[in-house]
Design a protein around this motif. Structure first.
Motif, PDB file in Angstrom:
ATOM      1  N   LEU A  66       0.824  -1.212   0.000  1.00  0.00           N
ATOM      2  CA  LEU A  66       0.000   0.000   0.000  1.00  0.00           C
ATOM      3  C   LEU A  66       0.855   1.258   0.000  1.00  0.00           C
ATOM      4  O   LEU A  66       0.329   2.365   0.063  1.00  0.00           O
ATOM      5  CB  LEU A  66      -0.944   0.010   1.212  1.00  0.00           C
ATOM      6  CG  LEU A  66      -1.918  -1.166   1.304  1.00  0.00           C
ATOM      7  CD1 LEU A  66      -2.812  -1.018   2.523  1.00  0.00           C
ATOM      8  CD2 LEU A  66      -2.766  -1.287   0.043  1.00  0.00           C
ATOM      9  N   GLU A 110      -9.067  -4.618   0.647  1.00  0.00           N
ATOM     10  CA  GLU A 110      -8.895  -4.410  -0.792  1.00  0.00           C
ATOM     11  C   GLU A 110      -9.797  -5.396  -1.528  1.00  0.00           C
ATOM     12  O   GLU A 110      -9.785  -6.594  -1.250  1.00  0.00           O
ATOM     13  CB  GLU A 110      -7.439  -4.635  -1.184  1.00  0.00           C
ATOM     14  CG  GLU A 110      -7.163  -4.438  -2.661  1.00  0.00           C
ATOM     15  CD  GLU A 110      -5.702  -4.641  -3.011  1.00  0.00           C
ATOM     16  OE1 GLU A 110      -5.414  -4.946  -4.184  1.00  0.00           O
ATOM     17  OE2 GLU A 110      -4.837  -4.504  -2.105  1.00  0.00           O
ATOM     18  N   THR A 138       1.680   5.284  -4.471  1.00  0.00           N
ATOM     19  CA  THR A 138       1.526   4.072  -5.269  1.00  0.00           C
ATOM     20  C   THR A 138       1.102   4.473  -6.678  1.00  0.00           C
ATOM     21  O   THR A 138       0.231   5.338  -6.847  1.00  0.00           O
ATOM     22  CB  THR A 138       0.470   3.124  -4.682  1.00  0.00           C
ATOM     23  OG1 THR A 138      -0.770   3.827  -4.506  1.00  0.00           O
ATOM     24  CG2 THR A 138       0.914   2.577  -3.338  1.00  0.00           C
ATOM     25  N   PHE A 145      -7.437   1.991  -7.186  1.00  0.00           N
ATOM     26  CA  PHE A 145      -6.073   1.733  -7.635  1.00  0.00           C
ATOM     27  C   PHE A 145      -5.855   2.094  -9.102  1.00  0.00           C
ATOM     28  O   PHE A 145      -4.720   2.045  -9.581  1.00  0.00           O
ATOM     29  CB  PHE A 145      -5.696   0.270  -7.379  1.00  0.00           C
ATOM     30  CG  PHE A 145      -5.383  -0.022  -5.948  1.00  0.00           C
ATOM     31  CD1 PHE A 145      -4.174   0.361  -5.387  1.00  0.00           C
ATOM     32  CD2 PHE A 145      -6.302  -0.675  -5.141  1.00  0.00           C
ATOM     33  CE1 PHE A 145      -3.880   0.090  -4.060  1.00  0.00           C
ATOM     34  CE2 PHE A 145      -6.019  -0.954  -3.814  1.00  0.00           C
ATOM     35  CZ  PHE A 145      -4.809  -0.565  -3.270  1.00  0.00           C
ATOM     36  N   GLU A 185      -1.551  -8.791   7.254  1.00  0.00           N
ATOM     37  CA  GLU A 185      -2.114  -8.933   5.910  1.00  0.00           C
ATOM     38  C   GLU A 185      -2.675 -10.338   5.756  1.00  0.00           C
ATOM     39  O   GLU A 185      -2.014 -11.318   6.081  1.00  0.00           O
ATOM     40  CB  GLU A 185      -1.045  -8.672   4.846  1.00  0.00           C
ATOM     41  CG  GLU A 185      -1.574  -8.772   3.420  1.00  0.00           C
ATOM     42  CD  GLU A 185      -0.531  -8.386   2.385  1.00  0.00           C
ATOM     43  OE1 GLU A 185      -0.595  -8.895   1.254  1.00  0.00           O
ATOM     44  OE2 GLU A 185       0.363  -7.577   2.725  1.00  0.00           O
ATOM     45  N   LEU A 195      -9.804   0.002  -2.537  1.00  0.00           N
ATOM     46  CA  LEU A 195      -9.420  -0.157  -1.131  1.00  0.00           C
ATOM     47  C   LEU A 195     -10.295   0.744  -0.265  1.00  0.00           C
ATOM     48  O   LEU A 195     -10.497   1.914  -0.573  1.00  0.00           O
ATOM     49  CB  LEU A 195      -7.957   0.234  -0.945  1.00  0.00           C
ATOM     50  CG  LEU A 195      -7.388   0.144   0.472  1.00  0.00           C
ATOM     51  CD1 LEU A 195      -7.058  -1.307   0.815  1.00  0.00           C
ATOM     52  CD2 LEU A 195      -6.138   1.007   0.607  1.00  0.00           C
ATOM     53  N   TYR A 228      -6.081  -5.904   5.722  1.00  0.00           N
ATOM     54  CA  TYR A 228      -4.882  -5.308   6.302  1.00  0.00           C
ATOM     55  C   TYR A 228      -5.205  -4.706   7.666  1.00  0.00           C
ATOM     56  O   TYR A 228      -6.330  -4.241   7.911  1.00  0.00           O
ATOM     57  CB  TYR A 228      -4.335  -4.174   5.433  1.00  0.00           C
ATOM     58  CG  TYR A 228      -4.053  -4.513   3.995  1.00  0.00           C
ATOM     59  CD1 TYR A 228      -2.796  -4.979   3.605  1.00  0.00           C
ATOM     60  CD2 TYR A 228      -5.019  -4.334   3.014  1.00  0.00           C
ATOM     61  CE1 TYR A 228      -2.517  -5.264   2.275  1.00  0.00           C
ATOM     62  CE2 TYR A 228      -4.754  -4.627   1.686  1.00  0.00           C
ATOM     63  CZ  TYR A 228      -3.505  -5.086   1.315  1.00  0.00           C
ATOM     64  OH  TYR A 228      -3.237  -5.360  -0.002  1.00  0.00           O
ATOM     65  N   ARG A 253      -9.742   4.334  -1.850  1.00  0.00           N
ATOM     66  CA  ARG A 253      -8.734   4.485  -2.898  1.00  0.00           C
ATOM     67  C   ARG A 253      -9.083   3.597  -4.074  1.00  0.00           C
ATOM     68  O   ARG A 253      -9.320   2.403  -3.909  1.00  0.00           O
ATOM     69  CB  ARG A 253      -7.344   4.094  -2.383  1.00  0.00           C
ATOM     70  CG  ARG A 253      -6.693   5.092  -1.499  1.00  0.00           C
ATOM     71  CD  ARG A 253      -5.437   4.543  -0.833  1.00  0.00           C
ATOM     72  NE  ARG A 253      -4.396   4.164  -1.780  1.00  0.00           N
ATOM     73  CZ  ARG A 253      -3.200   3.696  -1.404  1.00  0.00           C
ATOM     74  NH1 ARG A 253      -2.913   3.566  -0.118  1.00  0.00           N
ATOM     75  NH2 ARG A 253      -2.302   3.371  -2.303  1.00  0.00           N
TER      76      ARG A 253
END
Length: 305
Positions: free
Chosen positions: A19, A114, A54, A96, A31, A62, A40, A94
């Motif tokens: 992450l 995620e 990232t 990705f 994790e 996420l 997580y 988030r």
């Protein structure tokens, strides 16, 4: 099955995690992987500042839920940036698909999940009859439902020996469903699905698979595939058919078997606990007391053994 990675001490070999966090600054770094989900737990005690970055990828979406207050982060998008305060039960999302940069200020304690793109697409279609175009949530906004689920998930991750993979997977489905229902953007003309029930064949097959593995490590994905259903459809249909989640139903079956053994055998409580799929006698005693209302030893004496 869940795969586990736990890092409790600083390590120079792994500077950044998946992450973008600096692993050697984390007090707790857990994790777990389970099919379409990765769970997580990220906790930092030091009151310092670090950067997370990232690049865009096809990993999915996420959701992060703060378990404590006092964290701040500046999220940077191009030439613009904004500071966000995180209280207990505050969330952020988030995608990705987008580059992500943020400056993390102060200590924090987050539970994060995620989700794969396939899970989001399938859940969106089953919930609203359409694909999810994106998610809308201001970073730092509070969500008590996510807060409650995150507390349960944090406890399950910390005490994995007492939480079956089936239960943790169901938490992922619950969090993902709330994410899609509450924050997913979809066309206004989406079609709401009606009530769904398992066929008698699928209900019997699912129950047989749940009971076949005493340890409870059969995954929902395995059962759903055996019924030619998606995981989220299967969970909803199982609940509407039995009025129980798969995990609740399986716990009740284990307790019913335990009652039979308490009445008809001289086995010790620890032997019955293992025979019925519990982690140990303590786990069995707590679960039995919660569901029956009395400890198994007292119940056995009242039953005449």
């Amino acid at each position: 099955m869940l795969n586990q990675t736990e890092i409790a001490t600083p390590t120079a070999a792994r500077r950044k995690d998946s992450l973008g966090c600096l692993s050697n600054q984390l007090h707790k770094d857990l994790e777990r992987e389970a099919g379409d989900f990765t769970f997580y737990r990220k906790c930092r005690r030091q009151d310092n500042t670090s950067e997370v970055a990232t690049p865009a990828s096809d990993r999915g979406v996420l959701i992060g839920v703060s378990l404590s207050a006092g964290h701040r982060r500046r999220i940077i998008s191009g030439s613009r940036s904004a500071m966000h305060e995180f209280d207990k039960d505050s969330v952020y999302i988030r995608n990705f698909e987008d580059d992500y940069r943020a400056d993390l200020h102060g200590a924090f304690d987050f539970v994060l999940v995620e989700f794969s793109r396939a899970f989001i697409a399938n859940t969106g279609y089953e919930r609203s009859g359409t694909n999810i175009a994106g998610f809308s949530a201001r970073p730092g906004s509070k969500d008590p439902i996510f807060g409650h689920l995150a507390q349960v998930l944090a406890l399950a991750l910390d005490r994995e020996s007492e939480a079956s993979p089936l239960f943790i997977e169901q938490l992922g489905v619950a969090i993902g469903t709330h994410l899609v229902d509450r924050y997913g953007s979809a066309p206004a003309q989406s079609i709401k699905p009606g009530r769904r029930l398992l066929s008698s064949l699928h209900e019997a097959r699912a129950k047989d698979m749940l009971l076949a593995k005493t340890e409870g490590n059969v995954s929902l994905e395995e059962i759903a595939n055996a019924c030619n259903l998606s995981r989220s459809y299967f969970i909803r249909a199982f609940r509407e058919t039995t009025h129980r989640t798969p995990h609740q139903w399986l716990l009740e079956q284990r307790i019913e078997r335990a009652r039979h053994l308490l009445r008809s055998s001289d086995s010790s409580l620890s032997e019955i606990a293992i025979a019925c799929g519990f982690a140990d006698q303590s786990h069995f005693t707590r679960t039995f007391t919660q569901l029956v209302g009395t400890p198994p030893g007292s119940w056995r004496r009242r039953a005449g053994n």
